[in-house]
Scaffold this motif. Structure first.
Motif, PDB file in Angstrom:
ATOM      1  N   ALA A  54      35.901  39.281  34.757  1.00 25.68           N
ATOM      2  CA  ALA A  54      37.072  39.616  35.571  1.00 25.68           C
ATOM      3  C   ALA A  54      36.695  39.817  37.030  1.00 25.68           C
ATOM      4  O   ALA A  54      35.552  40.133  37.360  1.00 25.68           O
ATOM      5  N   LYS A  55      37.683  39.663  37.875  1.00 19.07           N
ATOM      6  CA  LYS A  55      37.562  40.005  39.288  1.00 19.07           C
ATOM      7  C   LYS A  55      38.092  41.427  39.434  1.00 19.07           C
ATOM      8  O   LYS A  55      39.156  41.755  38.911  1.00 19.07           O
ATOM      9  N   ILE A  56      37.360  42.276  40.128  1.00 23.37           N
ATOM     10  CA  ILE A  56      37.732  43.679  40.287  1.00 23.37           C
ATOM     11  C   ILE A  56      37.920  43.970  41.770  1.00 23.37           C
ATOM     12  O   ILE A  56      37.009  43.767  42.575  1.00 23.37           O
ATOM     13  N   LEU A  57      39.115  44.457  42.114  1.00 24.77           N
ATOM     14  CA  LEU A  57      39.428  44.825  43.492  1.00 24.77           C
ATOM     15  C   LEU A  57      39.710  46.316  43.519  1.00 24.77           C
ATOM     16  O   LEU A  57      40.578  46.795  42.790  1.00 24.77           O
ATOM     17  N   ARG A  58      38.977  47.047  44.360  1.00 24.50           N
ATOM     18  CA  ARG A  58      39.125  48.510  44.378  1.00 24.50           C
ATOM     19  C   ARG A  58      39.389  49.000  45.794  1.00 24.50           C
ATOM     20  O   ARG A  58      38.777  48.519  46.750  1.00 24.50           O
TER      21      ARG A  58
END
Length: 164
Positions: A54-58
């Motif tokens: 997955a791509k994780i944006l925080r």
């Protein structure tokens, strides 16, 4: 020379010994997650995924900002993202203070006026999640085929609750 990062660099060397990189960087499970930077959140583990899935944006509060929208567009266009999760969480600092209170705390800590900043506190998490999901769903460069869901993560129980 000793630095304040030596412990982290040593841990990285241990990690790299077993690291099996080399895959192409797509989201193997077709998932992109927008969530808070809170250290109580382990994004991949909480949805049963692992590195590369997955791509994780925080960011503070797990908000769908303009830059996050750019990343989502790139994810769905170039990196095989088919599902987007927008996740805020319980006991979030961004949802427990006013804009003014946070700016005052920053100013006290830094000794510098922070009134010019837009912090983006969250007054109503359910409404904010719904609005951020709408931002993604209605973006002209995010196809209708992409599933977008909003969720509230309970940092005490570890459970995700869908927000409709």
């Amino acid at each position: 020379m000793t630095t304040s990062f030596d412990d982290l660099l040593e841990a990285n060397r241990r990690y790299a010994q077993d690291h099996e990189g080399g895959f192409d960087g797509i989201a193997r499970a077709g998932v992109l997650m927008v969530t808070c930077m809170d250290s109580r959140i382990d994004p991949l583990a909480m949805i049963g995924l692992q590195e590369g899935d997955a791509k994780i944006l925080r960011n503070p509060g797990g908000r769908v900002t303009d830059q996050v929208l750019v990343a989502i567009v790139l994810g769905v266009s170039l990196l095989q993202v088919k599902r987007v999760l927008v996740i805020e969480h319980t006991r979030c600092a961004m949802a427990s203070s006013t804009e003014e209170q946070v700016k005052e705390r920053v100013a006290e800590f830094t000794g510098t006026d922070a009134s010019w900043m837009s912090i983006g506190v969250i007054e109503d998490q359910q409404a904010t999640i719904r609005a951020d999901v709408h931002k993604v769903r209605s973006h002209p460069l995010v196809p209708d085929s992409v599933e977008v869901g909003g969720f509230l993560y309970d940092v005490d129980s570890g459970l995700l609750t869908p927000v409709d």
